[in-house]
Design an enzyme around this catalytic site. Sequence first.
Site, PDB file in Angstrom:
ATOM      1  N   ARG A 287      -9.537  -5.735   0.729  1.00 61.92           N
ATOM      2  CA  ARG A 287      -9.709  -4.303   0.945  1.00 61.92           C
ATOM      3  C   ARG A 287     -10.670  -3.724  -0.090  1.00 61.92           C
ATOM      4  O   ARG A 287     -10.563  -4.023  -1.276  1.00 61.92           O
ATOM      5  CB  ARG A 287      -8.360  -3.583   0.858  1.00 61.92           C
ATOM      6  CG  ARG A 287      -7.378  -4.063   1.925  1.00 61.92           C
ATOM      7  CD  ARG A 287      -6.085  -3.303   1.910  1.00 61.92           C
ATOM      8  NE  ARG A 287      -5.152  -3.889   2.881  1.00 61.92           N
ATOM      9  CZ  ARG A 287      -3.914  -3.454   3.092  1.00 61.92           C
ATOM     10  NH1 ARG A 287      -3.461  -2.430   2.391  1.00 61.92           N
ATOM     11  NH2 ARG A 287      -3.135  -4.047   3.980  1.00 61.92           N
ATOM     12  N   ARG A 302      -3.261  -2.656  -7.349  1.00 61.78           N
ATOM     13  CA  ARG A 302      -4.232  -2.304  -6.303  1.00 61.78           C
ATOM     14  C   ARG A 302      -5.466  -3.182  -6.469  1.00 61.78           C
ATOM     15  O   ARG A 302      -6.301  -2.947  -7.335  1.00 61.78           O
ATOM     16  CB  ARG A 302      -4.600  -0.821  -6.396  1.00 61.78           C
ATOM     17  CG  ARG A 302      -5.325  -0.283  -5.168  1.00 61.78           C
ATOM     18  CD  ARG A 302      -5.646   1.197  -5.333  1.00 61.78           C
ATOM     19  NE  ARG A 302      -4.451   2.010  -5.427  1.00 61.78           N
ATOM     20  CZ  ARG A 302      -3.823   2.538  -4.376  1.00 61.78           C
ATOM     21  NH1 ARG A 302      -4.296   2.323  -3.164  1.00 61.78           N
ATOM     22  NH2 ARG A 302      -2.739   3.270  -4.542  1.00 61.78           N
ATOM     23  N   GLU A 374       5.618   0.951  -3.866  1.00 65.14           N
ATOM     24  CA  GLU A 374       5.586   0.351  -2.526  1.00 65.14           C
ATOM     25  C   GLU A 374       5.342  -1.147  -2.585  1.00 65.14           C
ATOM     26  O   GLU A 374       4.454  -1.617  -3.289  1.00 65.14           O
ATOM     27  CB  GLU A 374       4.499   1.006  -1.677  1.00 65.14           C
ATOM     28  CG  GLU A 374       4.371   0.407  -0.290  1.00 65.14           C
ATOM     29  CD  GLU A 374       3.018   0.664   0.339  1.00 65.14           C
ATOM     30  OE1 GLU A 374       2.606  -0.132   1.204  1.00 65.14           O
ATOM     31  OE2 GLU A 374       2.340   1.649  -0.042  1.00 65.14           O
ATOM     32  N   SER A 377       5.359  -1.860   3.958  1.00 66.79           N
ATOM     33  CA  SER A 377       5.376  -0.776   4.945  1.00 66.79           C
ATOM     34  C   SER A 377       5.707  -1.394   6.287  1.00 66.79           C
ATOM     35  O   SER A 377       5.051  -2.354   6.717  1.00 66.79           O
ATOM     36  CB  SER A 377       4.024  -0.067   5.020  1.00 66.79           C
ATOM     37  OG  SER A 377       3.821   0.787   3.922  1.00 66.79           O
ATOM     38  N   ARG A 415       2.525  -8.066  -5.362  1.00 68.71           N
ATOM     39  CA  ARG A 415       3.407  -7.010  -5.875  1.00 68.71           C
ATOM     40  C   ARG A 415       4.823  -7.543  -6.105  1.00 68.71           C
ATOM     41  O   ARG A 415       5.526  -7.058  -7.000  1.00 68.71           O
ATOM     42  CB  ARG A 415       3.415  -5.815  -4.924  1.00 68.71           C
ATOM     43  CG  ARG A 415       2.094  -5.059  -4.929  1.00 68.71           C
ATOM     44  CD  ARG A 415       2.210  -3.682  -4.335  1.00 68.71           C
ATOM     45  NE  ARG A 415       0.936  -2.977  -4.400  1.00 68.71           N
ATOM     46  CZ  ARG A 415       0.774  -1.683  -4.142  1.00 68.71           C
ATOM     47  NH1 ARG A 415       1.824  -0.948  -3.787  1.00 68.71           N
ATOM     48  NH2 ARG A 415      -0.413  -1.118  -4.221  1.00 68.71           N
TER      49      ARG A 415
END
Length: 451
Positions: A287, A302, A374, A377, A415
């Site tokens: 990303r 991130r 987070e 999701s 994560r």
Amino acid sequence: MLDIQLLRSHPDRVRERLARRGVVFEAEVFQTLEEERRRIQGRTQELQARRNALSKEIGRVKAAGGDPAQLMAEVAGTGEQVRTGEEGLADVLARIDHFLSRIPNLPHDSVPEGRSERDNVEVRRWGEPRAFGFAPCDHVDVGARLGGLDLDAAAKISGARFSLLRGPLARLHRALAQFMLDVHTGEHGYVEIYAPYLVNGDSLFGTGQLPKFEADLFRIERAEDGAEATLAHDEAVAPRELVGLDRTRRMYLIPTAEVPVTNLVRGAILAAEDLPLKFVCHSPCFRSEAGSYGKDTRGMIRQHQFDKVELVWIERPEHSWQALEELTGHAETILRRLELPYRVVTLCAGDMGFSAAKTYDIEVWLPGQGAYREISSCSNFESFQARRMQARWRAGKGKPEFVHTLNGSGLAVGRTLVAVMENYQNADGSLTVPEALRPYMGGLERIEPAA
């Protein structure tokens, strides 16, 4: 993509539900396009009917021994008008599709109101944060003490927002992915998929990343067959001159395994007995993090490249909401087995992703940050992606209808490693290996600090 009949029949309802997301539905633009479509379509249909009538008249004139030359000339002229009309209709339909492709999904009625993450609603918590007898470090400092997280080497090799793992910490990262796959395939009934990391634009359109979010993707311009050979034989030709846009096929690095795995059903009509389809896929994700610079710049939170174990369901519409609860529970299972405290929140309408009708975020406790962050999701997209992909199912000999698609991280591997490092750190700089991971670590119970 939304059902165009819904926009035509209930534009006010669409406007109201999109407003919950903070999105303005450009009803006037849509109405203008629709009026143009109806005008061109109506005129073209009239011309087609006239051409057909003239063709029949020509047959009658010929049968009666008459001269059909004038009628044939009119048919030719009408045919040219029909072709012009069909081209105009194709153009306006393409513009309507482009307009529709940029409209997000409508939020489900159960989605809470709100504009940002501050308005998300907590559903439940599990586990109690550990009481440390010392000030816990964040994962960057834990990794440095273990000698296993080397951000400087990653920056030298690739740049910012990359990480490099060494030794037992790299093995722990691998162990997490293997553990997740084993649980999801062995206990939750998922079929493991190994999928391509490069996909075409059609696949990204199908899951909703294109056209609106191209800036978030890493794009590859690939030369057509023969271009490389030409360059090899003529070194004076500059690559940019040789590989023009008309000689490339655009491909993209996947932002998530959701893209290749969900697209397995693109263009398919599935039998009722084939559903549900449940897939799990471990892959790297890429990303660009466009617009996120300045956020989470420290460590592995991130990144431009990270690993994830993705869960994908293809389901009948009447079962998809129960499927969302099950899928979310499967992701939670991993955190419970690792004994990591977490909470589940329902995203508000303004914080949901583009394609989702409803999303649960699972947030793990990170003592180094003193916050829940987070880690997964889980979303139901209803028929939004299926309509873009033309993915359907049929009961018996009935008319095909669109499937519902769902996915969720089960979990983000990097994560999860961050959470393990922060929650299982010890005062002496060592790291206790969670019991669930020890079989994947050769029985290792503790990673000692670097000498």
